[in-house]
Design an enzyme around this catalytic site. Structure first.
Site, PDB file in Angstrom:
ATOM      1  N   LYS A   1     -26.418 -18.437 -20.183  1.00 12.64           N
ATOM      2  CA  LYS A   1     -26.850 -17.135 -20.712  1.00 12.64           C
ATOM      3  C   LYS A   1     -27.073 -17.172 -22.224  1.00 12.64           C
ATOM      4  O   LYS A   1     -27.593 -16.209 -22.805  1.00 12.64           O
ATOM      5  CB  LYS A   1     -25.847 -16.060 -20.324  1.00 12.64           C
ATOM      6  CG  LYS A   1     -25.848 -15.792 -18.821  1.00 12.64           C
ATOM      7  CD  LYS A   1     -24.822 -14.750 -18.415  1.00 12.64           C
ATOM      8  CE  LYS A   1     -24.949 -14.438 -16.926  1.00 12.64           C
ATOM      9  NZ  LYS A   1     -24.706 -15.593 -16.061  1.00 12.64           N
TER      10      LYS A   1
ATOM     11  N   THR B   1     -29.463  -8.858  -5.109  1.00 13.18           N
ATOM     12  CA  THR B   1     -30.325  -8.174  -6.074  1.00 13.18           C
ATOM     13  C   THR B   1     -31.805  -8.412  -5.808  1.00 13.18           C
ATOM     14  O   THR B   1     -32.617  -7.499  -5.919  1.00 13.18           O
ATOM     15  CB  THR B   1     -29.983  -8.614  -7.508  1.00 13.18           C
ATOM     16  OG1 THR B   1     -30.045 -10.042  -7.582  1.00 13.18           O
ATOM     17  CG2 THR B   1     -28.598  -8.144  -7.909  1.00 13.18           C
TER      18      THR B   1
END
Length: 343
Positions: free
Chosen positions: A131, A196
């Site tokens: 990330k 998702t």
């Protein structure tokens, strides 16, 4: 690697966390003959760890927070190697409390660096995250700043100062907060399993492999690098299907009874993961198990003649992005999960 850690005194921050606790376990194997100092601010888990290793005279555990610079510096006295695994890692919580993410994930790293200089440790290794690449969240931004602080710390080297480096990897399957325990609990409850997006891909590795590669990168580090661990790619939709197929019967359900529900991509969440971006390829070498990203402004840092075993190429042209890598097949993923006792 055994000789590198032998008779060393090693400090591990976040010793009760996913990576930290396995580092403790691995380094306390008899053949390493090293001394371990474990730090964590989780009182309950630290107590349990002290109990678990009560019969190990070479292991000590202390309640401490990386935000407390003086405390960290005192604990680092006579330390040879530091593994810094303590961090705030949950994206949504860091978004809600960015100042806390800054204090732990950025200022905490600087506290470790300062303490490393004060105590003349040999190496400090920071565990980063995918990330940190082109970050879209507070957590990712704070991890990127942690990497840059570690690299910049090598500016001040004079030959008798610590080596600072980072290691960057993707999802450690089975870790706290990873999707596997979430899916497992949803299956236990009869579903639905929430997904998702069906096209989402991720880099994965097991906890044991992550720790082995962190330890290996410590031996390789020469100063300022970011070691990017090579790892397989999966589709999250495949993971959900396999976990339903394998786990539903053990909870009294038929796999057909467990619904997969698409809930949409969360704010700040990427469809794919990036472990190395296009800009970084220009300053990257490929090794057998890693990519090594060198400092962006090499002229600012001490002169280091970088050299490693198992160099495959000193020219890398493609960024390391999960959507551009071939994912594991469902059978390969199922074998990976079973081999690593994840299902």
């Amino acid at each position: 690697m055994n000789n590198f850690f032998q008779n060393k005194k090693i400090l591990i921050t976040g010793a009760c966390g996913t990576v930290g606790r396995v580092l403790v376990r691995e380094l306390l194997q008899e053949h390493f003959q090293c001394e371990i100092i474990g730090l964590d601010n989780n009182e309950s888990q630290l107590f349990l760890m002290k109990e678990r290793y009560a019969n190990y005279p070479n292991a000590q555990f202390f309640l401490a927070d990386v935000r407390d610079r003086d405390r960290i510096s005192r604990q680092m006295a006579n330390i040879d190697i530091v593994f810094h695994t303590a961090a705030y890692k949950h994206v949504s919580l860091c978004e809600q409390s960015p100042i806390d993410a800054i204090q732990t994930n950025i200022l905490g790293v600087q506290n470790l660096i300062s303490a490393g200089f004060e105590n003349k440790v040999k190496k400090v290794i920071f565990t980063s995250s995918d990330k940190a690449v082109n970050p879209t969240s507070v957590m990712g931004t704070s991890k990127l700043m942690g990497e840059r602080l570690m690299t910049a710390a090598n500016c001040n080297g004079n030959g008798d100062t610590p080596i600072f480096a980072s290691t960057r990897f993707g999802n450690v399957l089975g870790s706290s907060g990873s999707v596997i325990p979430i899916f497992k609990e949803q299956i236990r409850s009869g579903g639905p399993v929430t997904l998702t997006h069906t096209g989402m891909t991720r880099f994965i590795m097991s906890i044991d492999e992550a720790v082995r590669l962190v330890m290996e990168s410590c031996g390789l580090a020469m100063g300022g690098e970011v070691f990017i661990t090579k790892m397989p790619v999966i589709r999250i939709s495949d993971l959900a299907k396999i976990m339903i197929r394998e786990l539903a019967p053990s909870f009294g359900f038929s796999p057909q009874d467990i619904e997969i529900q698409i809930i949409g991509v969360k704010p700040g969440e990427k469809m794919y993961e990036e472990l190395m971006n296009q800009e970084e390829t220009r300053r990257t070498w490929e090794l057998k198990n890693y990519f090594v990203v060198f400092p962006a402004f090499r002229g600012m840092y001490q002169k280091i003649e970088y050299s490693y075993p198992d160099i495959i190429s000193k020219s890398v042209t493609n960024p390391y992005i999960s959507e551009k890598e071939n994912p594991l097949s469902e059978n390969e993923l199922a074998a990976f999960l079973k081999t690593n006792a994840l299902i």
